[in-house]
Design a protein around this motif. Sequence first.
Motif, PDB file in Angstrom:
ATOM      1  N   ARG A 378       0.841  -1.196   0.000  1.00 53.42           N
ATOM      2  CA  ARG A 378       0.000   0.000   0.000  1.00 53.42           C
ATOM      3  C   ARG A 378       0.877   1.248   0.000  1.00 53.42           C
ATOM      4  NH1 ARG A 378      -4.321  -1.653   4.783  1.00 53.42           N
ATOM      5  NH2 ARG A 378      -4.905  -3.712   3.914  1.00 53.42           N
ATOM      6  N   VAL A 379       0.700   2.071  -1.042  1.00 48.43           N
ATOM      7  CA  VAL A 379       1.422   3.345  -1.150  1.00 48.43           C
ATOM      8  C   VAL A 379       0.383   4.457  -1.035  1.00 48.43           C
ATOM      9  CG1 VAL A 379       2.939   4.753  -2.559  1.00 48.43           C
ATOM     10  CG2 VAL A 379       3.158   2.260  -2.616  1.00 48.43           C
ATOM     11  N   GLU A 380       0.485   5.287   0.029  1.00 52.29           N
ATOM     12  CA  GLU A 380      -0.520   6.322   0.312  1.00 52.29           C
ATOM     13  C   GLU A 380       0.146   7.693   0.382  1.00 52.29           C
ATOM     14  OE1 GLU A 380      -3.388   4.935   3.487  1.00 52.29           O
ATOM     15  OE2 GLU A 380      -1.726   3.534   3.854  1.00 52.29           O
ATOM     16  N   ASP A 381      -0.635   8.711   0.068  1.00 49.78           N
ATOM     17  CA  ASP A 381      -0.147  10.077   0.205  1.00 49.78           C
ATOM     18  C   ASP A 381      -1.267  10.950   0.766  1.00 49.78           C
ATOM     19  OD1 ASP A 381      -1.662  11.527  -2.052  1.00 49.78           O
ATOM     20  OD2 ASP A 381      -0.732   9.849  -3.131  1.00 49.78           O
ATOM     21  N   ASP A 382      -0.910  12.146   1.155  1.00 48.38           N
ATOM     22  CA  ASP A 382      -1.897  13.081   1.717  1.00 48.38           C
ATOM     23  C   ASP A 382      -2.230  14.192   0.715  1.00 48.38           C
ATOM     24  OD1 ASP A 382       0.521  14.326   1.733  1.00 48.38           O
ATOM     25  OD2 ASP A 382       0.366  15.072   3.797  1.00 48.38           O
ATOM     26  N   GLY A 383      -2.153  13.847  -0.585  1.00 49.99           N
ATOM     27  CA  GLY A 383      -2.464  14.820  -1.616  1.00 49.99           C
ATOM     28  C   GLY A 383      -3.958  14.928  -1.878  1.00 49.99           C
ATOM     29  N   PRO A 384      -4.338  15.454  -3.053  1.00 55.86           N
ATOM     30  CA  PRO A 384      -5.753  15.658  -3.353  1.00 55.86           C
ATOM     31  C   PRO A 384      -6.523  14.365  -3.612  1.00 55.86           C
ATOM     32  CG  PRO A 384      -4.385  16.239  -5.234  1.00 55.86           C
ATOM     33  CD  PRO A 384      -3.444  15.992  -4.096  1.00 55.86           C
ATOM     34  N   GLY A 385      -5.820  13.290  -4.024  1.00 53.55           N
ATOM     35  CA  GLY A 385      -6.507  12.038  -4.294  1.00 53.55           C
ATOM     36  C   GLY A 385      -7.235  12.055  -5.623  1.00 53.55           C
ATOM     37  N   ALA A 425      -2.357  -7.552  -9.118  1.00 50.13           N
ATOM     38  CA  ALA A 425      -3.354  -6.543  -9.489  1.00 50.13           C
ATOM     39  C   ALA A 425      -2.922  -5.195  -8.924  1.00 50.13           C
ATOM     40  CB  ALA A 425      -4.727  -6.918  -8.960  1.00 50.13           C
ATOM     41  N   LEU A 426      -3.532  -4.141  -9.482  1.00 48.34           N
ATOM     42  CA  LEU A 426      -3.307  -2.782  -9.002  1.00 48.34           C
ATOM     43  C   LEU A 426      -4.652  -2.075  -8.955  1.00 48.34           C
ATOM     44  CD1 LEU A 426      -1.498  -0.333  -8.290  1.00 48.34           C
ATOM     45  CD2 LEU A 426      -1.383   0.156 -10.747  1.00 48.34           C
ATOM     46  N   SER A 427      -4.941  -1.462  -7.815  1.00 45.39           N
ATOM     47  CA  SER A 427      -6.185  -0.702  -7.677  1.00 45.39           C
ATOM     48  C   SER A 427      -5.874   0.624  -6.994  1.00 45.39           C
ATOM     49  CB  SER A 427      -7.219  -1.495  -6.865  1.00 45.39           C
ATOM     50  OG  SER A 427      -6.742  -1.748  -5.553  1.00 45.39           O
ATOM     51  N   LEU A 428      -6.683   1.647  -7.325  1.00 46.12           N
ATOM     52  CA  LEU A 428      -6.515   2.986  -6.771  1.00 46.12           C
ATOM     53  C   LEU A 428      -7.752   3.343  -5.964  1.00 46.12           C
ATOM     54  CD1 LEU A 428      -5.059   4.795  -9.925  1.00 46.12           C
ATOM     55  CD2 LEU A 428      -3.815   3.676  -8.067  1.00 46.12           C
ATOM     56  N   GLU A 429      -7.538   3.784  -4.704  1.00 49.27           N
ATOM     57  CA  GLU A 429      -8.644   4.106  -3.804  1.00 49.27           C
ATOM     58  C   GLU A 429      -8.321   5.387  -3.045  1.00 49.27           C
ATOM     59  OE1 GLU A 429      -9.230   0.764  -1.257  1.00 49.27           O
ATOM     60  OE2 GLU A 429      -9.160  -0.698  -2.887  1.00 49.27           O
ATOM     61  N   ARG A 430      -9.213   5.748  -2.147  1.00 48.84           N
ATOM     62  CA  ARG A 430      -9.022   6.905  -1.283  1.00 48.84           C
ATOM     63  C   ARG A 430      -8.268   6.469  -0.027  1.00 48.84           C
ATOM     64  NH1 ARG A 430      -9.062  12.307  -1.745  1.00 48.84           N
ATOM     65  NH2 ARG A 430     -10.885  12.088  -3.122  1.00 48.84           N
ATOM     66  N   SER A 431      -7.222   7.211   0.339  1.00 46.95           N
ATOM     67  CA  SER A 431      -6.399   6.876   1.496  1.00 46.95           C
ATOM     68  C   SER A 431      -6.939   7.525   2.763  1.00 46.95           C
ATOM     69  CB  SER A 431      -4.957   7.320   1.248  1.00 46.95           C
ATOM     70  OG  SER A 431      -4.195   7.239   2.434  1.00 46.95           O
ATOM     71  N   GLY A 434      -6.038  11.076   3.235  1.00 46.68           N
ATOM     72  CA  GLY A 434      -6.747  12.092   2.474  1.00 46.68           C
ATOM     73  C   GLY A 434      -6.448  12.075   1.000  1.00 46.68           C
ATOM     74  N   GLY A 435      -5.345  11.436   0.603  1.00 48.58           N
ATOM     75  CA  GLY A 435      -4.961  11.420  -0.793  1.00 48.58           C
ATOM     76  C   GLY A 435      -5.251  10.081  -1.460  1.00 48.58           C
ATOM     77  N   LEU A 436      -4.310   9.607  -2.288  1.00 52.87           N
ATOM     78  CA  LEU A 436      -4.492   8.394  -3.076  1.00 52.87           C
ATOM     79  C   LEU A 436      -3.906   7.190  -2.350  1.00 52.87           C
ATOM     80  CD1 LEU A 436      -5.459   7.227  -5.832  1.00 52.87           C
ATOM     81  CD2 LEU A 436      -3.092   7.572  -6.643  1.00 52.87           C
ATOM     82  N   LEU A 437      -4.597   6.068  -2.432  1.00 54.06           N
ATOM     83  CA  LEU A 437      -4.103   4.788  -1.922  1.00 54.06           C
ATOM     84  C   LEU A 437      -3.959   3.842  -3.124  1.00 54.06           C
ATOM     85  CD1 LEU A 437      -3.479   2.462   0.040  1.00 54.06           C
ATOM     86  CD2 LEU A 437      -5.937   2.216   0.411  1.00 54.06           C
ATOM     87  N   ALA A 438      -2.727   3.434  -3.402  1.00 53.63           N
ATOM     88  CA  ALA A 438      -2.463   2.473  -4.477  1.00 53.63           C
ATOM     89  C   ALA A 438      -2.181   1.114  -3.838  1.00 53.63           C
ATOM     90  CB  ALA A 438      -1.272   2.939  -5.323  1.00 53.63           C
ATOM     91  N   ARG A 439      -3.030   0.131  -4.171  1.00 58.53           N
ATOM     92  CA  ARG A 439      -2.849  -1.232  -3.659  1.00 58.53           C
ATOM     93  C   ARG A 439      -2.206  -2.095  -4.748  1.00 58.53           C
ATOM     94  NH1 ARG A 439      -6.160  -2.580   0.874  1.00 58.53           N
ATOM     95  NH2 ARG A 439      -7.641  -0.954   1.426  1.00 58.53           N
ATOM     96  N   LEU A 440      -1.001  -2.508  -4.538  1.00 58.92           N
ATOM     97  CA  LEU A 440      -0.284  -3.375  -5.471  1.00 58.92           C
ATOM     98  C   LEU A 440      -0.195  -4.776  -4.856  1.00 58.92           C
ATOM     99  CD1 LEU A 440       1.419  -3.810  -8.046  1.00 58.92           C
ATOM    100  CD2 LEU A 440       3.437  -3.111  -6.699  1.00 58.92           C
ATOM    101  N   ARG A 441      -0.775  -5.752  -5.566  1.00 55.80           N
ATOM    102  CA  ARG A 441      -0.800  -7.133  -5.054  1.00 55.80           C
ATOM    103  C   ARG A 441       0.082  -7.992  -5.950  1.00 55.80           C
ATOM    104  NH1 ARG A 441      -5.165  -8.174  -1.697  1.00 55.80           N
ATOM    105  NH2 ARG A 441      -5.428 -10.309  -2.466  1.00 55.80           N
ATOM    106  N   LEU A 442       1.060  -8.671  -5.310  1.00 51.65           N
ATOM    107  CA  LEU A 442       1.995  -9.516  -6.016  1.00 51.65           C
ATOM    108  C   LEU A 442       2.103 -10.863  -5.303  1.00 51.65           C
ATOM    109  CD1 LEU A 442       4.863  -6.952  -6.711  1.00 51.65           C
ATOM    110  CD2 LEU A 442       3.224  -7.849  -8.374  1.00 51.65           C
ATOM    111  N   PRO A 443       2.424 -11.949  -6.053  1.00 51.86           N
ATOM    112  CA  PRO A 443       2.534 -13.263  -5.391  1.00 51.86           C
ATOM    113  C   PRO A 443       3.688 -13.292  -4.398  1.00 51.86           C
ATOM    114  CG  PRO A 443       3.294 -13.372  -7.665  1.00 51.86           C
ATOM    115  CD  PRO A 443       2.638 -12.038  -7.506  1.00 51.86           C
ATOM    116  N   ALA A 444       3.446 -13.922  -3.263  1.00 53.75           N
ATOM    117  CA  ALA A 444       4.485 -14.012  -2.221  1.00 53.75           C
ATOM    118  C   ALA A 444       5.513 -15.034  -2.633  1.00 53.75           C
ATOM    119  CB  ALA A 444       3.847 -14.397  -0.884  1.00 53.75           C
TER     120      ALA A 444
END
Length: 444
Positions: A378-385, A425-431, A434-444
């Motif tokens: 999970r990569v999150e920021d406090d930007g505008p989203g 997979a990659l999905s973009l959501e609200r963090s 307050g900004g963007l939350l990027a969920r990157l899923r990779l095999p362990a």
Amino acid sequence: MSARRPGGSLQRRLFLGALVFVTLALVVAGLAIGLVLYRFARGQIDARLDGELLAMSSDLKPGPSGPILAAPHDGPPFDRARSGWYWQVRAGDAVLRSPSLGAADLALPQVPEPEDGRPVPADGTGPRGEGLILRVLRLPGPRDGPDIVLVAAAPAAALHGPLREAGKTLALALGLLGICLIAGITVQVRLGLRPLRALRDDLAAVRAGASERVPAEQPQEIRPVVTELNLLLDQNAANLERARAHVANLAHGLKTPLATLAMAAERGAEPGLAPLVAAMDRQVRHHLRRARAAALGGSIRTRTDLSAHTSDLAAALSRLHAERGVAIATEVAPGTSVACDAQDLDEMLGNLIDNACRWAASRVRIRAARDGGLIELRVEDDGPGLTPEQAAHVLQRGRRLDETVPGDGFGLPITLELAELYGGALSLERSDLGGLLARLRLPA
């Protein structure tokens, strides 16, 4: 056509085979020891009866109505009535009996004529129907008189009783011996198959990417197998490198012609050229993805340390965006790994972290957690989203929301393609920041 190899458990086969042989060995040993004990006990009884017969034969003297004994032979155990220990001397109608026999007579079975004047063994029945062990000695009688037949008897129980008790002790001893042998066989089989279990673990480490080859230090019996496995791994690695090189060459070879066509389409050199270029680009990327997926068919052997790569990229991008004062916090447990090529992982992480730093007001947070067979970063920021519509828009190749921010619009789409290539997979959501939350899923 190769012969069919038996399946099942090698350990079970070894154990059952050894169990069968141990059981047969114990049964044969028990029968042999039982026979030795029987011959020993029977020899002891026969020797005692023969001694009684020889003593009586030396004390026999002729009497007025038949033979008589010059000395008494009424000692134990021949003095106890119906004890089964009897003696009898018969010469025609004249009969001498032991006190234990009373007035009864011993029925004599047919016995062969002795050649050396020694007692002959026989089995008979006592006055009460009990089984007897007999020793018969036939002596020549006086001139023109009948032969003198001396018989000494012992109860069959005197033989079978001790043998039965000895048999119980023998069975217990053999049973304990069998248990010890089975325990020893179990330990031996487990110790003998331990190198195979270690080889399985080594192969699992190779498959997981923790090791490139199987260690060559193996027992002599499985060393040739390990050698062949390592040769196969080397061959697969070489094939993989060749396939990836071909894919890279193909990508570079098509990149320039497509770029030229795209520029011509933008200048309007040929009406209808832009849709054709876009279609060609989609087809080329589609087949390149398939080719790369085939080349990465052994990617499950790839093991990349997510925590180390995340820390390195976060440190580099933190210095790159130092003038904006963006703080990057990483919460990735040491040792967290993904089944992904290191270069591809750096490209995906770099795109996500760089994008977060570009839009963050002051904070970027990176976290990782395991979810079944996948690692979710999970990569999150406090930007505008982004709104859901904007998130779907930026995942399309070349689409940008703000032209004033440096970039080409290819980072997130490339990250999505790479993630899907590895089954992620990659999905973009609200963090929560307050900004963007990027969920990157990779095999362990």
